[in-house]
Design a protein around this motif. Sequence first.
Motif, PDB file in Angstrom:
ATOM      1  N   GLU C  20      -5.307   2.706   8.233  1.00  0.00           N
ATOM      2  CA  GLU C  20      -4.881   3.464   7.068  1.00  0.00           C
ATOM      3  C   GLU C  20      -4.804   2.536   5.867  1.00  0.00           C
ATOM      4  OE1 GLU C  20      -1.068   5.367   7.647  1.00  0.00           O
ATOM      5  OE2 GLU C  20      -1.058   6.029   5.557  1.00  0.00           O
ATOM      6  N   ILE C  21      -5.049   3.095   4.689  1.00  0.00           N
ATOM      7  CA  ILE C  21      -4.870   2.313   3.462  1.00  0.00           C
ATOM      8  C   ILE C  21      -3.696   2.910   2.701  1.00  0.00           C
ATOM      9  CG2 ILE C  21      -5.878   1.670   1.239  1.00  0.00           C
ATOM     10  CD1 ILE C  21      -8.610   1.786   2.545  1.00  0.00           C
ATOM     11  N   HIS C  38      -4.177  -2.463   3.688  1.00  0.00           N
ATOM     12  CA  HIS C  38      -4.737  -1.937   4.932  1.00  0.00           C
ATOM     13  C   HIS C  38      -3.731  -2.147   6.057  1.00  0.00           C
ATOM     14  CE1 HIS C  38      -9.063  -1.419   3.683  1.00  0.00           C
ATOM     15  NE2 HIS C  38      -8.548  -2.061   2.654  1.00  0.00           N
ATOM     16  N   ILE C  39      -3.540  -1.095   6.821  1.00  0.00           N
ATOM     17  CA  ILE C  39      -2.545  -1.125   7.888  1.00  0.00           C
ATOM     18  C   ILE C  39      -3.254  -0.941   9.232  1.00  0.00           C
ATOM     19  CG2 ILE C  39      -0.454  -0.028   8.793  1.00  0.00           C
ATOM     20  CD1 ILE C  39       0.149  -0.756   6.008  1.00  0.00           C
ATOM     21  N   ARG C  40      -2.844  -1.757  10.197  1.00  0.00           N
ATOM     22  CA  ARG C  40      -3.277  -1.539  11.577  1.00  0.00           C
ATOM     23  C   ARG C  40      -2.046  -1.418  12.436  1.00  0.00           C
ATOM     24  NH1 ARG C  40      -8.870  -3.499  13.695  1.00  0.00           N
ATOM     25  NH2 ARG C  40      -9.753  -4.478  11.865  1.00  0.00           N
ATOM     26  N   VAL C  46       3.596  -0.448  15.947  1.00  0.00           N
ATOM     27  CA  VAL C  46       4.168  -1.119  14.785  1.00  0.00           C
ATOM     28  C   VAL C  46       3.076  -1.285  13.733  1.00  0.00           C
ATOM     29  CG1 VAL C  46       5.271  -3.218  13.950  1.00  0.00           C
ATOM     30  CG2 VAL C  46       5.780  -2.366  16.248  1.00  0.00           C
ATOM     31  N   PRO C  47       3.338  -0.824  12.525  1.00  0.00           N
ATOM     32  CA  PRO C  47       2.313  -0.999  11.495  1.00  0.00           C
ATOM     33  C   PRO C  47       2.316  -2.439  10.976  1.00  0.00           C
ATOM     34  CG  PRO C  47       4.237   0.107  10.569  1.00  0.00           C
ATOM     35  CD  PRO C  47       4.543  -0.160  12.019  1.00  0.00           C
ATOM     36  N   LEU C  48       1.164  -3.093  11.020  1.00  0.00           N
ATOM     37  CA  LEU C  48       1.046  -4.447  10.482  1.00  0.00           C
ATOM     38  C   LEU C  48       0.057  -4.440   9.327  1.00  0.00           C
ATOM     39  CD1 LEU C  48       0.878  -6.730  13.676  1.00  0.00           C
ATOM     40  CD2 LEU C  48       2.841  -6.269  12.191  1.00  0.00           C
ATOM     41  N   TYR C  51      -4.966  -6.348   5.756  1.00  0.00           N
ATOM     42  CA  TYR C  51      -5.826  -6.819   4.670  1.00  0.00           C
ATOM     43  C   TYR C  51      -5.326  -6.211   3.376  1.00  0.00           C
ATOM     44  CZ  TYR C  51     -10.147  -7.794   2.073  1.00  0.00           C
ATOM     45  OH  TYR C  51     -11.055  -8.260   1.158  1.00  0.00           O
ATOM     46  N   ILE C  52      -5.365  -6.993   2.314  1.00  0.00           N
ATOM     47  CA  ILE C  52      -4.954  -6.474   1.007  1.00  0.00           C
ATOM     48  C   ILE C  52      -6.093  -6.717   0.025  1.00  0.00           C
ATOM     49  CG2 ILE C  52      -3.280  -6.644  -0.866  1.00  0.00           C
ATOM     50  CD1 ILE C  52      -1.246  -7.738   1.136  1.00  0.00           C
ATOM     51  N   GLU C  53      -6.491  -5.683  -0.660  1.00  0.00           N
ATOM     52  CA  GLU C  53      -7.544  -5.850  -1.669  1.00  0.00           C
ATOM     53  C   GLU C  53      -7.106  -5.138  -2.942  1.00  0.00           C
ATOM     54  OE1 GLU C  53     -11.037  -3.867  -0.134  1.00  0.00           O
ATOM     55  OE2 GLU C  53      -9.931  -2.015   0.140  1.00  0.00           O
TER      56      GLU C  53
END
Lengths: 249, 303, 961
Positions: C20-21, C38-40, C46-48, C51-53
């Motif tokens: 998810e973004i 960006h969430i994985r 647990v959402p981690l 990536y950040i853009e």
Amino acid sequence: MTTLPDRVERRMGLVIDLDICVGCHACAVSCKEWNTQGYGAPLSDQHPYGADPSGTWLNRIHSFEIEPEDAPAQIVHFPKSCLHCEDAPCVTVCPTGASYKRVEDGIVLVNEDHCMGCGLCAWACPYGARELDRAEGVMKKCTLCVDRIYNDNIPEEDRLPACVRSCPAGARHFGDLSDPGSAVSDMVRARGGMDLMAEQGTKPVNKYLPPRIRDRHATAPQTVQLARLAEPEATGFLGWLDRALERLG
Amino acid sequence: MHPAPSIIVFTVLSGLGLGMVFWAGLGLGPDHGAARWWIAVLALGFAAGGGAASAGHLARPDRAWRAFSQWRSSWLSREACLMVAALGTFGMYAAGWTLGGVRFWPVGWIAAGLALATVYATAMIYAQLRTVPRWSLTPTPQTFLAFAGAGGLMGVEAASALGGADVSAGRVLLALALTAGVAVWWQTEAAGAGRRSTGSDIGTATGLGRLGRVRLFEPPHTGSNYLLDEMAYRVGRRRAYQLRLIGAVAGFLVPLALTLLAPLLGGWLMVPALVSHVAGVMALRWLFFAEAEHVQAFYYGMR
Amino acid sequence: MSGAAATGPRVETSPHVSDEIRRTTCYMCACRCGINVHIRETADGVPLISYIEGNRDHPINRGVLCAKGSAGIMQHYSPARLMRPLRRKGPRGSGEFEEISWDEALATAAEWLGPIRASDPRKLAFFTGRDQSQSLTSWWAQQFGTPNYAAHGGFCSVNMAAAGLYTLGGAFWEFGTPDWERTRLFMIFGVAEDHDSNPIKIGLGKLKGRGAKVIGVNPVRTGYNAIADEWVGITPGTDGLFILALVHELIRTGHVDVGYLARWTNAPFLIDRNPGPTFGLFLRDEAGRPLVWDRATDRAQPFDAPGLDPALKGDFPAPSGGRASPVFELMARKYLDPEHAPEAVAARCGIPAATIRRLAAEIADAAFHHPVTVDEPWTDFRGERHERVTGRPVAFHAMRGISAHSNGFQTCRALHLLQLLLGTVEAPGGFRFKPPYPKPVEAHPTPHCHTAPNCPLPGPHLGLPRGPEDLALDAEGRPVRIDKAFSWEAPLAAHGMMHMVISNAAAGDPYPVDVLFLYMANMAWNSSMNTAGVIEMLTRRREDGEYQIPRIIYSDAYSSEMVAYADLILPDTTYLERHDCISLLDRPISEPDHAADAIRWPVVPPESQAPGRDVRGFQSVLIDLGARLGLPGFTDEGGRPKYADYADYIVRHERRPGVGPLAGWRGDGTAEGRGAPNPDQLALYVANGGFWQGEVPEGARFMKQANAGYQDWAVAMGFYDKPQPYVFQLYSEPLRRFQLAAEGHGVRQPPDHLRDRIKLAFDPLPVWWEPFEGAGLDLADYPLHAITQRPAAMYHAWGSQNAWLRQIHGENPLYVPAAAMAEAGLSDGDWAWVISHHGRIRVRVRGMRAVNSSTVWTWNAIGKREGAWALSPDAPEARRGFLLNHLIKELLPEKGDGLRWSNSDPVTGQAAWYDLRVRIEKAEGDGESLPRTGRQASPVGPAPSEVRWGSAWTARGEGKR
Ligand SMILES: Nc1nc2c(c(=O)[nH]1)N[C@H]1C(S)=C(S)[C@@H](COP(=O)(O)OP(=O)(O)OC[C@H]3O[C@@H](n4cnc5c(=O)[nH]c(N)nc54)[C@H](O)[C@@H]3O)O[C@H]1N2
Ligand SMILES: Nc1nc2c(c(=O)[nH]1)N[C@H]1C(S)=C(S)[C@@H](COP(=O)(O)OP(=O)(O)OC[C@H]3O[C@@H](n4cnc5c(=O)[nH]c(N)nc54)[C@H](O)[C@@H]3O)O[C@H]1N2
Ligand code: SF4
Ligand code: SF4
Ligand code: SF4
Ligand code: SF4
Ligand code: SF4
Ligand SMILES: [Mo]
């Protein structure tokens, strides 16, 4: 495969504008950030909070000072990643076949499942573009973001290398350097794009646009008469002011 | 370049072992009992031990087997293949010789040829690197071959002595003298092989040379990294001088003296002669790496 | 060896990127870029952050992201994150704490603060630092009733802000931007990085692409200045001289935009020349409107009357008797004086006279021979319609390099004067404001300081004084505020003077405080001058054994140096875990053609991001505390909490009817600017990427200060309640009022020892004086200037806890001009003593050539205290890095008059960071920088010895072993 392809279908690469690069490290960090979660093993960092932090990076920003003969000294910020050479010595030295150059786009990659971490390819590269990941024990290098540029899960406009997308100054360009009509090829022609260490015979695909000439000024612009109002026959500035106000109407 | 112990041990010992293979394959060495065994075991031991040491340089030794696949282009791969071939062939030859007491001459010659080729391939791993002018612009293969030859000869003589056979000091002296000459030749070339001779300098590395004098202002990181650890090793002048002296004395003068004395005092002197020689060659090999400068160091400020 | 078939192994070119973004706003600096986070999810859900853009749709960064922004992951997962509220156990500075619950923490804070409010609210000093929620924190302090509130602007760049606000109605500092699309010549003064970080880089790229000329005026040639087409390596502190020499040349040669000056500035305003209490003030009519001399009717007329033909020179009879002259005449005479000629200033500035003259000619050429016109009809406040706007494509930008000096206010004014002479403000090709700016001084409040027990302050603390009557002084003329802002020492301290709080509180001057409450400011370290001295003040004890500053409450998110010196720690979340509001009530984020504001929202819940973590967003904590203290505005009639948390406050709080923290999607979701609170507002922001943007209508985009269309739109948006057009203030009447007081007029006059200084510094037309520190020293002893720059890849103190960024800047050398290196017998890597009038530090040096020959410099805030930031005590930051701050004294060298003269600008009180003078001497180094300030225990867990971010979801990640 360790032999180089006779021919590649395209020569994808970067064009880096040294006239614009402000040395902000944005491309280096976003490269690290993308690649630590992308292609292959994470880019590890050793002693990240300790006395001697180090880590694996695929792109690093150097800064050089230049002393021209007849102008003040300059600083040039200098990003450096793999140049995806046409005659890539890093590929031909690789004993395991882990290093290879792709036919479809000329990207030089490491197959991390095959790499034995001998380091020879890093020795063969003149540019210092390969770093062994100390946690995973495999060779790491710029992938030209092969997992972004064709990625269907990414919006089309973002199918660019992470470093290009993030560069705030617009100093990094990505494209096909084998296509003389591409924007990057135009740039290289117009600005005298250069090869680094051409004498090493690696034929880099990536090109660097040299800094534009700095600090060489013509004399004052012809349109501006610096002495004009100081001339004795004029009534000086406040006299000129009256005439200027008249003209305003 | 970083003088990694595993690579120094590898190149020196495998050179020694392969040199012994070469001479033994050509038929040197007495045909009597223990000497044959000593020669065969030491030759295979040094070569294989050296090869094993090289795995110490691999971050993923579990994948070393893949190195046999790229003989078409990679000197490292060729070296691996040749090494196996040389040792395999010599193993057969040695088996016949030691167990059966027969020399299969053609097999021996092939083993000798392969050993020579292996040493050459090892040398070419370094000599092919245009990025390191001190290796690529010098008679590196000749040097490796000479060292392997002299070391191998001394190895054979020492093994013979251990087996109770007489030693032939003359050819050892000749080999040592020749090798010393080659070493001096290499050193002379190396001294001249500044990085300039490839035409590379900080100006061509950055492409900025035509704008003026270039120097590093800031490195990309204040800390270290793999490249600096691996490629930007610097050795002090004094240290280099001392090591070169050790190389000359331990590698050549002491062995020469011991070899001269061997006919008088006993063949066993070839053993300390060999040990001294190997120690000296290790010192020189250490310098071979430590003094080599890589062109990518330009990016880190070396002019 | 045919390789055509050698395509290599199959590579997954379309891997899954993230689950998810979530789009929010970055916060590794005050630039406030839009980010896609960006969430994985891990196997246990647990959402981690993966990536950040940059967010391409965002008006600030348009998709790009700087190094700090990209390293946000390492910031968010830093081992230095505070985990729970803490109460001090060991002595201050030891770093020994015990964990307590939030209930206990809040009860303790309320217990400390409640009695103060009931007895003497001044005993609370509440200062917030790198804060972007000033509209809440100041409101809270106002409800509490203490006069002692300010944010970090005072030590940061208040000279820039105040000079801009008083002259143009807005400053370079975040309120406006060069017209990157149209400018032809761009001059950038004293900027290394700036709050407008990404926009400047984007802009420079654009200029380069168009072939516009970029000129960098800076003692150091790195970063932006490295890519400048021309570098002017000025000597620090002399920009005012240089700019006024350009002004001299432009005036002398008639290169000024007379029409612009006559219409849009106060150049034609008549100045009273009658000696007495009105000397130097504007002539005004009965309605208070300034007068100009109309050449058509040959009499004085209000400046805003339509159809005037105003005189710019002359000597006219004042209607009230006596004589008057237009501002312009006074100004021209002043700057035509030979003391402003290039030859007169060249040596001092380190710039050849011929260069100054050529630069003036280049500026004149770009401005007057290449005008840019935009065909956009508009109507001005006088009712005149214009078919187009014509501008002069010369743009300037400047920041702390000119403002962080003791002559910075007037230097910034000088630069604005230059802009106005060229007609480049709010015109195409020049400098354009971002709504809600520009605004006249009159649209800002004046400072409020009247306190009484259990009473809110009658108005906001901070504001723009119009004259001595607005100072924060008691009946005896003594400062009311602990920082002495708005006193005679710093009359126009628009943002307060955070850097004086600790030393004044420790000295009990003007009075002691009971509680020092700090938020997000590392005052024990990099944001203080004289760091070692400040550490002593924070730990100084009274005779009864109690600390001189008895209680210190601090909210930080990380284990900073300041944490170790506080008694009660309120741990904040990271920027990805809380609501924040980047409000038009604070500072704009837009580009000139839009108004915009933004939020941050919890893209991940804090408790999920580390085991045992119990932290709260500070703003919510403050709202909770406000309710516990029963502050008006934070409780309802029944004394119950008015807001559930900060999110609730953002949505429901109204500053004026219909105007709240956020301008977007008000009312039923269609209203912009004004409208009733909308419960769905935050959801709509989130859906739009975390920001809102409203377009300035056509015809309202340029000359906003005078543009009737813009004024109407601004009123509709709620920026102000009635149109308030104005003209730019070349001549500053408020300054003249202070000067008059110093000359002996009026009821409020400065103390005698400050009179001369105020007479000099409050010149209504820009002036230059020698920076104070240098002026008070024998320069033969201190021949070098010493300054700092921000590294682009590091944010003040807190980049050092970032695993990636600290590899780039893990230590800092002192860069020394090659000639000075040779003179001191130094070579690269040597250790040297750097000595100021205040102290000495031992540092490592490196030679450099692209630098002013009398200037040494280093990167700011790299040095760290041992034990801070979860770094190992032998970290290079602590052992080889250093702070220049140890050498910078908050007071000037003794003058022998027994007085304490602060090392600040005399107008605004801005900390004069860059006035520092030093000499260097070779030192025998043992490989460590000095001084050491001891070690603090780390209140956070040990840091990992390896980081492999992403191993949770890359196929590999087991490592080689
Ligand atoms: N020598 C020299 N000194 C200078 C300057 C200079 O140029 N040279 N510049 C000056 C200027 S302009 C400034 S603005 C100051 C800046 O100085 P500071 O305001 O002290 O700046 P930071 O180091 O950013 O410290 C801010 C604190 O906020 C904390 N923090 C970070 N994120 C959060 C969060 O989300 N919540 C909370 N509650 N806390 C958080 C950090 O951990 C840190 O302790 O330095 C000044 N000092
Ligand atoms: N990456 C990053 N970005 C930041 C910050 C950060 O810490 N890191 N901090 C933020 C903050 S709080 C602020 S206030 C801004 C400040 O942003 P800037 O105003 O860019 O601040 P400094 O880095 O202090 O840069 C001051 C510049 O002025 C130059 N200088 C010093 N003295 C003089 C002088 O007399 N004349 C001239 N012409 N130049 C001079 C210095 O060489 C330096 O280049 O940056 C913000 N942005
Ligand atoms: S830059 Fe180095 S790693 Fe990249 S292709 Fe060329 S030689 Fe290989
Ligand atoms: S390190 Fe890996 S990729 Fe490089 S040469 Fe060795 S096996 Fe090939
Ligand atoms: S192309 Fe991708 S991998 Fe290569 S430097 Fe840029 S971001 Fe890094
Ligand atoms: S992001 Fe762009 S400007 Fe910044 S260092 Fe990289 S190439 Fe240079
Ligand atoms: S400039 Fe960088 S750190 Fe600052 S808000 Fe933008 S991305 Fe974040
Ligand atoms: Mo700041």
